[in-house]
Scaffold this motif. Structure first.
Motif, mmCIF file in Angstrom:
data_model
loop_
_atom_site.group_PDB
_atom_site.id
_atom_site.type_symbol
_atom_site.label_atom_id
_atom_site.label_comp_id
_atom_site.label_asym_id
_atom_site.label_seq_id
_atom_site.Cartn_x
_atom_site.Cartn_y
_atom_site.Cartn_z
ATOM 1 N N LEU A 160 0.813 -1.221 0.000
ATOM 2 C CA LEU A 160 0.000 0.000 0.000
ATOM 3 C C LEU A 160 0.848 1.274 0.000
ATOM 4 C CD1 LEU A 160 -2.618 -1.203 2.650
ATOM 5 C CD2 LEU A 160 -2.992 -1.057 0.183
ATOM 6 N N LYS A 161 2.065 1.188 -0.497
ATOM 7 C CA LYS A 161 2.961 2.346 -0.418
ATOM 8 C C LYS A 161 2.471 3.516 -1.268
ATOM 9 C CE LYS A 161 6.095 0.018 -3.681
ATOM 10 N NZ LYS A 161 7.476 -0.516 -3.851
ATOM 11 N N HIS A 162 1.851 3.233 -2.405
ATOM 12 C CA HIS A 162 1.346 4.327 -3.244
ATOM 13 C C HIS A 162 0.150 5.014 -2.584
ATOM 14 C CE1 HIS A 162 4.094 3.175 -6.379
ATOM 15 N NE2 HIS A 162 3.574 1.955 -6.467
ATOM 16 N N GLU A 163 -0.729 4.213 -1.986
ATOM 17 C CA GLU A 163 -1.885 4.781 -1.300
ATOM 18 C C GLU A 163 -1.446 5.621 -0.100
ATOM 19 O OE1 GLU A 163 -3.258 1.001 -3.348
ATOM 20 O OE2 GLU A 163 -1.489 1.701 -2.271
ATOM 21 N N LEU A 164 -0.476 5.118 0.643
ATOM 22 C CA LEU A 164 0.017 5.851 1.808
ATOM 23 C C LEU A 164 0.726 7.131 1.399
ATOM 24 C CD1 LEU A 164 1.402 2.820 3.843
ATOM 25 C CD2 LEU A 164 -0.650 4.154 4.372
ATOM 26 N N ALA A 165 1.499 7.062 0.308
ATOM 27 C CA ALA A 165 2.203 8.250 -0.176
ATOM 28 C C ALA A 165 1.221 9.323 -0.624
ATOM 29 C CB ALA A 165 3.139 7.871 -1.317
ATOM 30 N N ALA A 166 0.129 8.905 -1.251
ATOM 31 C CA ALA A 166 -0.876 9.865 -1.721
ATOM 32 C C ALA A 166 -1.519 10.590 -0.539
ATOM 33 C CB ALA A 166 -1.938 9.145 -2.554
ATOM 34 N N ILE A 167 -1.801 9.847 0.535
ATOM 35 C CA ILE A 167 -2.393 10.469 1.720
ATOM 36 C C ILE A 167 -1.406 11.419 2.375
ATOM 37 C CG2 ILE A 167 -3.339 10.026 4.020
ATOM 38 C CD1 ILE A 167 -4.375 7.339 2.921
ATOM 39 N N ARG A 201 2.444 11.452 8.853
ATOM 40 C CA ARG A 201 3.850 11.166 8.564
ATOM 41 C C ARG A 201 4.063 9.664 8.613
ATOM 42 N NH1 ARG A 201 6.960 12.486 6.120
ATOM 43 N NH2 ARG A 201 8.892 12.724 7.280
ATOM 44 N N ALA A 202 4.765 9.140 7.613
ATOM 45 C CA ALA A 202 5.067 7.713 7.535
ATOM 46 C C ALA A 202 6.571 7.506 7.566
ATOM 47 C CB ALA A 202 4.473 7.122 6.254
ATOM 48 N N PHE A 203 7.023 6.594 8.407
ATOM 49 C CA PHE A 203 8.434 6.255 8.529
ATOM 50 C C PHE A 203 8.598 4.770 8.208
ATOM 51 C CE2 PHE A 203 7.535 9.746 11.431
ATOM 52 C CZ PHE A 203 8.484 10.682 11.046
ATOM 53 N N TYR A 204 9.463 4.470 7.249
ATOM 54 C CA TYR A 204 9.633 3.108 6.781
ATOM 55 C C TYR A 204 10.972 2.541 7.258
ATOM 56 C CZ TYR A 204 5.754 4.451 3.793
ATOM 57 O OH TYR A 204 4.542 4.903 3.334
ATOM 58 N N VAL A 205 10.938 1.276 7.675
ATOM 59 C CA VAL A 205 12.129 0.587 8.165
ATOM 60 C C VAL A 205 12.304 -0.697 7.355
ATOM 61 C CG1 VAL A 205 13.296 -0.387 10.172
ATOM 62 C CG2 VAL A 205 11.633 1.454 10.486
ATOM 63 N N LEU A 206 13.486 -0.873 6.745
ATOM 64 C CA LEU A 206 13.753 -2.056 5.927
ATOM 65 C C LEU A 206 14.900 -2.867 6.508
ATOM 66 C CD1 LEU A 206 13.499 -0.669 2.273
ATOM 67 C CD2 LEU A 206 11.702 -1.707 3.685
ATOM 68 N N ASP A 207 14.700 -4.178 6.548
ATOM 69 C CA ASP A 207 15.750 -5.068 7.026
ATOM 70 C C ASP A 207 16.841 -5.237 5.964
ATOM 71 O OD1 ASP A 207 16.960 -6.723 8.852
ATOM 72 O OD2 ASP A 207 15.899 -8.511 8.194
ATOM 73 N N ASN A 208 16.419 -5.314 4.704
ATOM 74 C CA ASN A 208 17.368 -5.445 3.588
ATOM 75 C C ASN A 208 17.120 -4.310 2.595
ATOM 76 O OD1 ASN A 208 18.492 -7.934 4.550
ATOM 77 N ND2 ASN A 208 16.675 -9.002 3.773
ATOM 78 N N PRO A 209 17.554 -3.112 2.918
ATOM 79 C CA PRO A 209 17.273 -1.960 2.046
ATOM 80 C C PRO A 209 18.190 -1.918 0.838
ATOM 81 C CG PRO A 209 18.619 -1.268 3.887
ATOM 82 C CD PRO A 209 18.302 -2.721 4.125
#
Length: 343
Positions: free
Chosen positions: A247-254, A263-271
């Motif tokens: 849902l990254k596109h939907e979240l980015a649009a909001i 505000r959305a903060f993303y955390v990646l284990d293997n970025p």
């Protein structure tokens, strides 16, 4: 720019990249729930509730037809202009819904659209709530049950959309991924969760891992679709890789539409190499920096994810009606049990 936006952005830059703070095995997007998770307890409780109804019935059987008859009976009593609801709870039973469309989202996730009994029906779900799915393997004695939070809007007419990640060894997710349009699935609901109303809290924070984003998205969508709701929302979303961020596109649009409140903060284990966000796990340093402080009045922290993440952040639920003891990072940061809700 508001103080809310400026402070969180500058703070987030100060903590990225984030080091890992605990060594439990990562399972945001690659593992089914193991024993002890809130989902497992929920399914066990649901299975007990259904056992008294007798043997499982396949789609189109007497049980399914009875449920559909119940829906028809209810809709016939609706006055002109009143909204028709597919899922009405109570003793309605299971509805046999036809799979209409399948969309491949990434390497292990699909969006499945199921048709409601009538085209002008809404699901009947409220925020926050979920549905329960069921199928019986050919050689099994008992049916498999799994809850899902639809990603379609509660006002959508004629269908519900499920976002399903396929887990190795997961019977329901494998079954759903193998379904073809035209086949049917037994579904019932709604399963009530946290009752939301506009401006219930001034600021909420959502801590999610993997498909734990779906109930969070239901809350986010309801808040920002309502012009009267002024709630501020902070999302912390952990995944294995960038491809796993659902849902990254939907979240980015909001976020683009409401930059002062979301505000959305993303955390990646293997970025990837060019990743500018946080790396590793959702940890204490990150949450301390971006979440509303526990001393603030009228806040709520929602948590949803795999068992390892739940144990680290808040502790798991004991049952659908028992939130269990608050533990983990949120307790260490000073949040009280009444400030935290575990999906």
């Amino acid at each position: 720019m508001s103080l809310f936006v400026a402070s969180t952005r500058s703070a987030f830059r100060a903590v990225a990249p984030i080091k890992r703070s605990f060594q439990t095995r990562r399972s945001y997007a690659t593992e089914p729930s193991k024993g002890g998770s809130s989902s497992t307890v929920l399914l066990g409780a649901a299975a007990v509730g259904i056992a008294g109804a007798g043997a499982y019935f396949f789609s189109g059987s007497g049980a399914a037809k009875k449920a559909e008859a119940n829906v028809k009976q209810v809709t016939e009593k609706i006055t002109p202009g009143e909204i028709k609801k597919a899922f009405i709870g109570g003793d309605q039973g299971w509805l046999s819904l036809k799979l209409e469309d399948v969309e491949l989202i990434n390497h292990n996730t699909k969006r499945l659209r199921f048709r409601l009994p009538e085209d002008d029906m809404v699901s009947g779900l409220h925020v926050a709530s979920a549905i329960l799915t069921k199928f019986k393997p050919f050689d099994a004695e008992k049916a498999v049950l799994r809850p899902y939070t639809p990603i379609s809007d509660e006002s959508a007419q004629g269908y519900i959309d499920l976002l399903v990640k396929k887990y190795e060894g997961g019977p329901m997710s494998t079954y759903l991924h193998d379904m073809a349009p035209g086949q049917r699935l037994d579904i019932k609901g709604p399963l009530p969760k946290y009752p939301w109303e506009a401006n219930k809290h001034k600021h909420i924070a959502l801590v999610a891992g993997g498909t734990g984003i779906t109930p969070m998205y239901q809350l986010i969508r309801a808040i920002f679709n309502n012009p009267d709701d002024k709630t501020k929302v902070t999302l912390v979303f952990g995944n294995v890789s960038e491809e796993d961020v659902l849902l990254k596109h939907e979240l980015a649009a909001i976020e683009n539409k409401h930059p002062q409140r979301f505000r959305a903060f993303y955390v990646l284990d293997n970025p990837p190499k060019e990743w500018g966000g946080a790396k590793g796990y959702i940890n204490k340093d990150l949450l301390k920096t971006v979440l509303p402080e526990p001393k603030n009045e009228d806040i709520k922290i929602f948590v949803c994810g795999p068992p390892g993440m739940m144990n680290s952040i808040s502790g798991n639920k004991k049952s659908p009606r028992d939130q269990g003891e608050l533990s983990g990072i949120l307790k260490e940061l000073g949040y009280s049990p009444d400030q935290v809700y575990k999906f």
